[in-house]
Write a protein that holds these residues in place. Sequence first.
Motif, mmCIF file in Angstrom:
data_model
loop_
_atom_site.group_PDB
_atom_site.id
_atom_site.type_symbol
_atom_site.label_atom_id
_atom_site.label_comp_id
_atom_site.label_asym_id
_atom_site.label_seq_id
_atom_site.Cartn_x
_atom_site.Cartn_y
_atom_site.Cartn_z
ATOM 1 N N ILE B 199 0.845 -1.210 0.000
ATOM 2 C CA ILE B 199 0.000 0.000 0.000
ATOM 3 C C ILE B 199 0.878 1.256 0.000
ATOM 4 N N LYS B 200 1.965 1.206 0.745
ATOM 5 C CA LYS B 200 2.856 2.359 0.782
ATOM 6 C C LYS B 200 3.666 2.481 -0.496
ATOM 7 N N GLY B 201 3.988 1.321 -1.069
ATOM 8 C CA GLY B 201 4.961 1.325 -2.152
ATOM 9 C C GLY B 201 4.409 1.628 -3.536
ATOM 10 N N VAL B 202 3.159 1.252 -3.792
ATOM 11 C CA VAL B 202 2.672 1.474 -5.153
ATOM 12 C C VAL B 202 2.439 2.963 -5.401
ATOM 13 N N LEU B 203 2.920 3.415 -6.526
ATOM 14 C CA LEU B 203 2.909 4.851 -6.817
ATOM 15 C C LEU B 203 1.618 5.320 -7.451
ATOM 16 N N ASP B 204 1.035 4.457 -8.278
ATOM 17 C CA ASP B 204 -0.180 4.877 -8.962
ATOM 18 C C ASP B 204 -1.042 3.658 -9.272
ATOM 19 N N GLU B 205 -2.182 3.923 -9.885
ATOM 20 C CA GLU B 205 -3.151 2.861 -10.135
ATOM 21 C C GLU B 205 -2.561 1.759 -11.007
ATOM 22 N N GLU B 206 -1.770 2.160 -11.984
ATOM 23 C CA GLU B 206 -1.227 1.181 -12.899
ATOM 24 C C GLU B 206 -0.274 0.212 -12.182
ATOM 25 N N GLU B 207 0.559 0.779 -11.351
ATOM 26 C CA GLU B 207 1.483 -0.064 -10.607
ATOM 27 C C GLU B 207 0.703 -0.980 -9.656
ATOM 28 N N ALA B 208 -0.315 -0.418 -9.041
ATOM 29 C CA ALA B 208 -1.134 -1.213 -8.122
ATOM 30 C C ALA B 208 -1.788 -2.384 -8.859
ATOM 31 N N ARG B 209 -2.366 -2.106 -10.026
ATOM 32 C CA ARG B 209 -3.056 -3.148 -10.805
ATOM 33 C C ARG B 209 -2.105 -4.272 -11.189
ATOM 34 N N THR B 210 -0.896 -3.897 -11.536
ATOM 35 C CA THR B 210 0.085 -4.909 -11.937
ATOM 36 C C THR B 210 0.451 -5.809 -10.760
ATOM 37 N N VAL B 211 0.618 -5.190 -9.603
ATOM 38 C CA VAL B 211 0.926 -5.974 -8.403
ATOM 39 C C VAL B 211 -0.244 -6.891 -8.048
ATOM 40 N N ILE B 212 -1.452 -6.370 -8.166
ATOM 41 C CA ILE B 212 -2.632 -7.183 -7.838
ATOM 42 C C ILE B 212 -2.736 -8.390 -8.781
ATOM 43 N N ARG B 213 -2.426 -8.131 -10.063
ATOM 44 C CA ARG B 213 -2.483 -9.227 -11.032
ATOM 45 C C ARG B 213 -1.503 -10.334 -10.636
ATOM 46 N N LEU B 214 -0.347 -9.910 -10.184
ATOM 47 C CA LEU B 214 0.652 -10.880 -9.728
ATOM 48 C C LEU B 214 0.164 -11.652 -8.509
ATOM 49 N N LEU B 215 -0.369 -10.920 -7.531
ATOM 50 C CA LEU B 215 -0.846 -11.582 -6.313
ATOM 51 C C LEU B 215 -1.947 -12.588 -6.649
ATOM 52 N N ARG B 216 -2.830 -12.178 -7.553
ATOM 53 C CA ARG B 216 -3.937 -13.057 -7.920
ATOM 54 C C ARG B 216 -3.413 -14.319 -8.609
ATOM 55 N N LYS B 217 -2.460 -14.150 -9.507
ATOM 56 C CA LYS B 217 -1.890 -15.302 -10.216
ATOM 57 C C LYS B 217 -1.222 -16.264 -9.236
ATOM 58 N N LEU B 218 -0.487 -15.703 -8.297
ATOM 59 C CA LEU B 218 0.173 -16.542 -7.292
ATOM 60 C C LEU B 218 -0.873 -17.324 -6.506
ATOM 61 N N TYR B 219 -1.929 -16.638 -6.157
ATOM 62 C CA TYR B 219 -2.971 -17.255 -5.357
ATOM 63 C C TYR B 219 -3.645 -18.391 -6.131
ATOM 64 N N VAL B 220 -3.975 -18.108 -7.370
ATOM 65 C CA VAL B 220 -4.650 -19.124 -8.188
ATOM 66 C C VAL B 220 -3.755 -20.354 -8.352
ATOM 67 N N LYS B 221 -2.507 -20.101 -8.633
ATOM 68 C CA LYS B 221 -1.565 -21.208 -8.830
ATOM 69 C C LYS B 221 -1.427 -22.055 -7.560
ATOM 70 N N LEU B 222 -1.355 -21.371 -6.422
ATOM 71 C CA LEU B 222 -1.196 -22.098 -5.158
ATOM 72 C C LEU B 222 -2.439 -22.901 -4.796
ATOM 73 N N THR B 223 -3.593 -22.349 -5.056
ATOM 74 C CA THR B 223 -4.816 -23.070 -4.661
ATOM 75 C C THR B 223 -5.061 -24.252 -5.575
ATOM 76 N N LYS B 224 -4.723 -24.112 -6.843
ATOM 77 C CA LYS B 224 -4.890 -25.231 -7.779
ATOM 78 C C LYS B 224 -4.170 -26.477 -7.286
ATOM 79 N N LYS B 225 -3.033 -26.235 -6.673
ATOM 80 C CA LYS B 225 -2.209 -27.325 -6.161
ATOM 81 C C LYS B 225 -2.989 -28.250 -5.226
ATOM 82 N N PHE B 226 -3.940 -27.647 -4.523
ATOM 83 C CA PHE B 226 -4.628 -28.434 -3.495
ATOM 84 C C PHE B 226 -5.987 -28.940 -3.942
ATOM 85 N N GLU B 227 -6.265 -28.736 -5.192
ATOM 86 C CA GLU B 227 -7.568 -29.200 -5.689
ATOM 87 C C GLU B 227 -7.621 -30.722 -5.738
#
Lengths: 227, 227
Positions: B199-227
Amino acid sequence: MIRLVIVEPEGSYNVGFISRLAKNFLVDELYIVNPHCDLEEAKRFSAKGIEYLERAKIVNSFDEAIKDVDLKIATSSIADNRGDILRKSIRPWELPKLIEGKRIALIFGRESVGLTREEIAKSDLLLFIPGNPEYPVLNLSHAVGIVLYEIWKSKGENRPTVSSESISLIDKYSRDLVNLIKNNEEDEAMYIALKRALIKGVLDEEEARTVIRLLRKLYVKLTKKFE
Amino acid sequence: MIRLVIVEPEGSYNVGFISRLAKNFLVDELYIVNPHCDLEEAKRFSAKGIEYLERAKIVNSFDEAIKDVDLKIATSSIADNRGDILRKSIRPWELPKLIEGKRIALIFGRESVGLTREEIAKSDLLLFIPGNPEYPVLNLSHAVGIVLYEIWKSKGENRPTVSSESISLIDKYSRDLVNLIKNNEEDEAMYIALKRALIKGVLDEEEARTVIRLLRKLYVKLTKKFE
């Protein structure tokens, strides 16, 4: 050297609060000109600033309070008036560069009527704290707090830093994580964004280490999947 | 939108002074959680801020006071402690770029004991006003004044902002990711550290969106593992 000068204060609580602020922001001297309130009562509000109150210099005249300083800064809750040169004022954030290396007196007037025009004229500068144009009039001790805070801030806090090792670990794990999930070259942006956001966002080594631990755990968990 | 939240204030004078400051710096809303002092008595100290006191929202719980804001900023007079991620803090001058365009709650605790760890954990960021390391503990209303002044001062500057939706997504995915890998309660610190750093580090909306996309991808990949 910062001398805080309070002219004819009327509220004990303000004198108490100002003594506390003097301690919070390490003022060098506290002068009180002709107090119009009970200084014993003020102790109730001074908390650990009581030492400042006990050794405050109580003087009878404004002139005595502003002796032996290089720069005398009066304060006012009245903003610049058109055509009134005496009321032209500086802002708190302009103070630090003006006072550097100087013996200064920061002068605050009465709760009811502030400083007289004569007192302002005897000072070198006038300072005004901006706020709601309809009602910028701060309580006395709150004005003192803001000015002292602004000066303290300019002295520069030594912020803790993040080690170069942690920065390169943040870089490494951001890289590794993105490599695991990227589908195309555009996804490369995720690496840049994550790395930069984290490097800017972590406050100190400890926070950096905690984030690195998280990145490493995520990485380990993700790679196990493909073993 | 700035909501000032005062949690269980014990001194009437502080509530009065805070109402006055709310008017000085044009706060939008004043919430008081479960006051432990006489609000009638507070009027003596509110000067022209009395209107804020009269229409203050008095609520029974902390949770009620922090509803419907984008960013919850807790405050503390205790500086960062080693080994305590929850106590990592930002400084007042770092606030303006973090809060621009957002509905924020500025949360101040009890005179005696401040905010509880639980209350701080429910907030997004923690703010500390630096001062004399031996005694940085400001009186409640003086701390309020300094934070409001710092925000007021910054108005008028145009900076890119991060949307409130992005902030809550960063919060959500930080939470989700840490839940997937945490082994014990200590690991909870990783959630706080990651969320705050991003929250402190992202400078603008674009940077935030890119980080969120990464977090979401990590999350999806990790949860798939346990399916």
